[in-house]
Design a protein around this motif. Structure first.
Motif, PDB file in Angstrom:
ATOM      1  N   PRO A  26     -10.692 -13.729  29.608  1.00 47.94           N
ATOM      2  CA  PRO A  26      -9.936 -14.514  30.454  1.00 47.94           C
ATOM      3  C   PRO A  26     -10.098 -12.813  32.025  1.00 47.94           C
ATOM      4  O   PRO A  26      -9.893 -13.515  32.312  1.00 47.94           O
ATOM      5  N   ALA A  27      -9.977 -11.668  31.301  1.00 48.15           N
ATOM      6  CA  ALA A  27     -10.241 -11.212  32.152  1.00 48.15           C
ATOM      7  C   ALA A  27     -10.960 -10.229  33.056  1.00 48.15           C
ATOM      8  O   ALA A  27     -11.685 -10.117  34.093  1.00 48.15           O
ATOM      9  N   ALA A  28     -11.971 -11.459  31.803  1.00 43.99           N
ATOM     10  CA  ALA A  28     -13.567 -10.957  33.055  1.00 43.99           C
ATOM     11  C   ALA A  28     -13.416 -12.107  34.635  1.00 43.99           C
ATOM     12  O   ALA A  28     -14.378 -11.600  35.235  1.00 43.99           O
ATOM     13  N   LEU A  29     -12.851 -13.071  34.276  1.00 47.01           N
ATOM     14  CA  LEU A  29     -12.198 -13.762  35.503  1.00 47.01           C
ATOM     15  C   LEU A  29     -11.223 -12.987  36.825  1.00 47.01           C
ATOM     16  O   LEU A  29     -10.836 -13.742  37.665  1.00 47.01           O
ATOM     17  N   VAL A  41      -8.306 -18.250  38.089  1.00 47.17           N
ATOM     18  CA  VAL A  41      -9.578 -18.811  37.917  1.00 47.17           C
ATOM     19  C   VAL A  41      -9.538 -18.783  36.377  1.00 47.17           C
ATOM     20  O   VAL A  41      -8.750 -17.003  36.471  1.00 47.17           O
ATOM     21  N   ARG A  42      -9.610 -19.745  35.493  1.00 45.92           N
ATOM     22  CA  ARG A  42      -8.873 -19.589  34.336  1.00 45.92           C
ATOM     23  C   ARG A  42      -9.769 -20.582  33.670  1.00 45.92           C
ATOM     24  O   ARG A  42     -10.742 -20.974  33.816  1.00 45.92           O
ATOM     25  N   VAL A  52     -14.586 -22.699  32.659  1.00 47.38           N
ATOM     26  CA  VAL A  52     -13.820 -22.136  33.337  1.00 47.38           C
ATOM     27  C   VAL A  52     -13.287 -23.218  34.701  1.00 47.38           C
ATOM     28  O   VAL A  52     -14.327 -23.874  34.888  1.00 47.38           O
ATOM     29  N   VAL A  53     -12.468 -22.819  34.850  1.00 49.66           N
ATOM     30  CA  VAL A  53     -11.463 -24.342  35.478  1.00 49.66           C
ATOM     31  C   VAL A  53     -10.179 -23.278  36.740  1.00 49.66           C
ATOM     32  O   VAL A  53     -10.314 -22.143  36.460  1.00 49.66           O
ATOM     33  N   GLN A  54      -9.762 -24.299  37.691  1.00 54.30           N
ATOM     34  CA  GLN A  54      -9.291 -23.458  38.397  1.00 54.30           C
ATOM     35  C   GLN A  54      -8.340 -24.633  38.802  1.00 54.30           C
ATOM     36  O   GLN A  54      -8.873 -25.678  39.388  1.00 54.30           O
ATOM     37  N   HIS A  55      -7.090 -24.780  39.210  1.00 55.37           N
ATOM     38  CA  HIS A  55      -5.714 -25.839  39.877  1.00 55.37           C
ATOM     39  C   HIS A  55      -6.846 -25.700  41.334  1.00 55.37           C
ATOM     40  O   HIS A  55      -6.910 -24.748  41.908  1.00 55.37           O
ATOM     41  N   ALA A  90     -18.457 -15.935  34.501  1.00 55.28           N
ATOM     42  CA  ALA A  90     -18.807 -16.020  33.147  1.00 55.28           C
ATOM     43  C   ALA A  90     -20.128 -15.569  32.641  1.00 55.28           C
ATOM     44  O   ALA A  90     -20.326 -15.127  31.175  1.00 55.28           O
ATOM     45  N   ALA A  91     -21.089 -15.858  33.235  1.00 56.10           N
ATOM     46  CA  ALA A  91     -23.091 -15.179  32.517  1.00 56.10           C
ATOM     47  C   ALA A  91     -22.393 -14.190  31.923  1.00 56.10           C
ATOM     48  O   ALA A  91     -22.899 -14.280  31.074  1.00 56.10           O
TER      49      ALA A  91
END
Length: 267
Positions: A26-29, A41-42, A52-55, A90-91
């Motif tokens: 998660p630190a990458a985001l 972003v989580r 990889v999502v976000q509210h 993410a990539a």
């Protein structure tokens, strides 16, 4: 486009999905703004994979709201850049399947159900693109050749006879020259595509851009393609592109490496 209408009160949130990958730190985001300020972003677990999502505020991401964004070029570009930024982050950590802009679900649980149903397809796609990147190549050539000048042939003589036949021959010759130039341009495109395809794991031919899109009235795009290339062959690809520029005289534009958007959906 939007997968599901949030269909909830203004205070509610929807789940926006950027990509699917393997387990991700998660630190990458951390620090990514994404599409909705104030919502992190989580990652969202999908068994052995993660989304990889976000509210996002549901009321701001309805179908009508997206149609308004599509009509606003600046806003659409902002959304596309934000989406791409998250996918790229993410990539950087491993193979990632990017999802289309505006992939939305009513909540985390619904996103997990829908994406989990495609888990095998995502796993196959991740295996396919691992260790690869996408490279884009566009090839352009002069719109007309030296044997087909821009100026029109002279008007036919009024007296006819030999002069009239000469006029028709010249007109026929110009037409043939244009056809020959067109054929040579297509052969050049095919030769370049064949040379690059030999270095690629997979290729996709895209529709060439028209002069109206490129703004180049005196050049025509004869090839617009994407190549899925292993990282070990990237330098070789660039070297071949340079050789093709010199040997064909074509304008060869190469871009990359990109997240393999054009190939992530193929299994």
């Amino acid at each position: 486009m939007t997968r599901e209408q949030p269909g909830a009160p203004e205070s509610a949130t929807a789940t926006y999905v950027y990509a699917v990958c393997r387990r991700l730190d998660p630190a990458a985001l951390s620090g990514l703004a994404g599409l909705a300020a104030g919502f992190p972003v989580r990652t969202l677990p999908l068994g052995p994979l993660a989304a990889v999502v976000q509210h996002v505020p549901a009321a701001e991401f309805t179908e009508d709201a997206w149609q308004q964004r599509l009509a606003d070029r600046a806003e659409l570009e902002r959304c596309a850049r934000a989406h791409h930024e998250v996918v790229t982050a993410a990539a950087a950590c491993g193979p990632t399947v990017p999802l289309a802009l505006a992939t939305l679900y009513r909540g985390d649980e619904r996103a997990q159900q829908a994406l989990g149903a495609d888990r095998d397809r995502f796993a196959a796609a991740l295996a396919r693109i691992e260790g690869h990147a996408e490279w884009g190549v566009k090839v352009s050539l002069p719109a007309t050749g030296p044997e087909a000048p821009q100026s029109a042939p002279p008007a036919p003589p009024r007296n006819g006879g030999g002069a009239g036949r000469a006029y028709l021959e010249r007109k026929r010759g110009l037409h043939q020259a244009r056809e020959q130039h067109h054929d040579r341009a297509l052969r050049t495109a095919e030769d370049i595509d064949a040379a690059l395809s030999r270095l690629a794991t997979a290729t996709r031919r895209l529709r060439p851009h028209s002069p109206e899109m490129t703004g180049e009235r005196h050049r025509v795009q004869v090839l617009n393609a994407a190549y899925l290339v292993t990282t070990a062959r990237e330098k070789e690809l660039l070297d071949v592109v340079e050789l093709l520029r010199r040997s064909t005289g074509a304008e060869v534009e190469v871009s990359g490496p990109w997240v393999p958007y054009s190939f992530a959906g193929e299994v």
